[in-house]
Design an enzyme around this catalytic site. Sequence first.
Site, PDB file in Angstrom:
ATOM      1  N   ARG A   1       0.844  -1.189   0.000  1.00 14.52           N
ATOM      2  CA  ARG A   1       0.000   0.000   0.000  1.00 14.52           C
ATOM      3  C   ARG A   1       0.885   1.247   0.000  1.00 14.52           C
ATOM      4  O   ARG A   1       1.809   1.368   0.809  1.00 14.52           O
ATOM      5  CB  ARG A   1      -0.902   0.025   1.228  1.00 14.52           C
ATOM      6  CG  ARG A   1      -1.858   1.225   1.245  1.00 14.52           C
ATOM      7  CD  ARG A   1      -2.531   1.400   2.600  1.00 14.52           C
ATOM      8  NE  ARG A   1      -3.342   0.255   2.975  1.00 14.52           N
ATOM      9  CZ  ARG A   1      -4.596   0.055   2.592  1.00 14.52           C
ATOM     10  NH1 ARG A   1      -5.183   0.919   1.781  1.00 14.52           N
ATOM     11  NH2 ARG A   1      -5.265  -1.013   3.003  1.00 14.52           N
TER      12      ARG A   1
ATOM     13  N   GLU B   1      14.169   2.804   0.200  1.00 12.88           N
ATOM     14  CA  GLU B   1      15.435   2.374  -0.393  1.00 12.88           C
ATOM     15  C   GLU B   1      15.270   1.633  -1.715  1.00 12.88           C
ATOM     16  O   GLU B   1      16.258   1.429  -2.432  1.00 12.88           O
ATOM     17  CB  GLU B   1      16.194   1.488   0.606  1.00 12.88           C
ATOM     18  CG  GLU B   1      16.637   2.237   1.836  1.00 12.88           C
ATOM     19  CD  GLU B   1      17.006   1.316   2.988  1.00 12.88           C
ATOM     20  OE1 GLU B   1      18.125   1.447   3.510  1.00 12.88           O
ATOM     21  OE2 GLU B   1      16.179   0.473   3.371  1.00 12.88           O
TER      22      GLU B   1
END
Length: 730
Positions: A616, A693
Amino acid sequence: MTEPFKMDHPATDRRLDDMAQGLVGAPLDRPDGPLKVTGTATYANEWQVEGMVHGVMVRAPGNSGRVVLSNTDEVARMPGVLSVVQDDRMLRNPAQGGANEAPVQGPHHAAYFGQLIAVVVAESFEQARHAAQSLKVTLDDAEQVAVTPEGAAVERQTDKTLDQGDLERAMDEAAHSVDVVYTTPSHSSSPMEPHASIASWEGEDLTLRGSYQMLKFNRNELADSLGIHPDRVRILSPYVGGGFGSKLGLAPEAVAAAIAAKAVGRPVSVALHRQQVYEATMRRSETRQRLRLAADAEGRLMGFGHEARVSNLPGETFAEPVLQASHFLYAGANRKMSLDLARVHRLCAGSVRAPGEAVGVTVVENAMDELAHAAGLDPVELRLRNIPPTDPESGKDYSSRRFREALESGAEIFGWSDRPGVNERREGDWLIGYGMASAARVNVLKESEARVTLLPDGTARVETDMTDIGTGTYAILGQIAGDMLGLPRDSVEVVLGDTDLPSGSGSGGSWGASSSGSAVYLACAAIRQQLAQRLDVDEHDLLLKDAQATFNNRTETLADILQGDEIAKLGHVKPGDTSDAVRQATFGAYFAEVGVNAVTGETRVRRMHGTFAAGRILNAKTARSQCLGGMTFGIGMALMEEVAFDPRDGHVVNHNLAEYHIPVNADVPQLTVELLEERDDWASPVQAKGIGELGICGAGAAVTNAIFNATGVRVRDYPATLDKLIAELP
């Protein structure tokens, strides 16, 4: 106290899909943004503390030997100087992220050039700096020590080895194979805000205003370093001007400030100057990686080998986990992996943005491009053929994986079908090429707490020691609370960065939003339950929107329902069985177009696209921003970033932003990002995974693969600077 919610089962109750306020997922601005761009957000070294004096750190002039300060009495008599402090409790190097205890201490023996070994305290910063520069530092009993991985003592990380099947036989029998070695240099996090701390004591209680990412661990690390109880320590870090891993663990300036403040009886500010940030915080280890890929005639992998060597200081256990994604990204029944750690006397190696995958996936994606070329296959098609049905080593299912969709959608958006042949397209002096790479990053949920209070006036307050390092925590936690409680975003106050608040996960490892967001979600769920009980309705039948509750065909304001009361609940999430039951990871794909100047060898990235799937998406704007930042990081890694060490003594040669080159506006084209719709019930109660990341994990390879497509030149030694290209250009 509410029992913690342990993530033992998939969170299939997707409540955030149904909330009427419509905040979660929306591309909302960061509420801290105006404060930061107007200069009114208070960073670590900007606090105005009454009676504050200044400390400047002193560095070691070598990599080995006993530290001798020969003129401390003379320096102590200089104008404004209050103290010259060298204390056994000072740190040799920062703590690793999540260490939760003191790192290596002891400033009396140098282990690397630039190590911080003392602090000089004076009334003004200028007086402290002058005195620190006047201190004479020598090293006795110096030894010859290894400063480069070549010739250093090497330790095999036995827990990182894998030998599955017979890779050598697979290589012998392969229709197509590659056996290549790539090297990547050290990288620096280079946060915009240098490391800084202001320490002040009230009796035996310490307050540290610092720039840190993981406060619940940092408090314990600081207390352990000083030999005091953690309850005596409070850390304030409401705004952090970038971290990228370098501020995960406690750094030397914090302990130095605390010791100095006690010594002089006044608050002490210690900020590292830019050169010290490069010399004495955290670096990403350089790597040497050997990739062996064996494929059949159709390009399906039969064997996958990844062997790497990294480095760190003696005594440090961290080893750059370059193999992390290699275990699950691609198929191949015959697998061999190993990780070696060389002991070198350079500054400490630790987490820099996306430790492991940032350099590991990049090299894997270069090798895959080489295999595609050898097999005569389109690079996207090669990857599609090698997506494994289950984890190729454990056999576990993937929790969610829109990897195929990312490859296909990204290729379509970019226009990959127009990709030229190798060294085929030219525009004047510019050779044009396309390159692509996959993205992958492990996903982690961390224990996290947050307190949410629904106030009598129908507004709410969220409190946790979670930090915002520029990633959007203030926005995201407010969005979750606003949706769950039916409040406009402006009606939710988010308070962060104070160890007096409930312990959050900290910002690191891309787990911050999903972990701290889940804690807020759980606290709000408990508030909703109490509201429902007060109204005698089922919680699922309670509609909250615009600070009003609709139930049983009635609508009342939250303020009227509360009648002067407040409801405060603690949300507490912990990882559980789902962490091991399935393979959790995030995926994506990059596509880049470059131009390489046929005369000078200069490379320009002309355009770049990334498609990503990370569960999500909690805020489309901040998630996109994280991906843009990661791709920019990848451009830097591909073309310019490198910490250069002098091979004689290991000192950092380019210890400033003038010579440690990072991408600037002129280096970065208009990047585009696509975020795929996804829910991962196994990952967290809010079905979100980490995205901070993911944007860097393989991005550099898309650029260097495009360089090959443009020129026919493979650069296997990062970064791909023009000197490595020009001699081989056609």
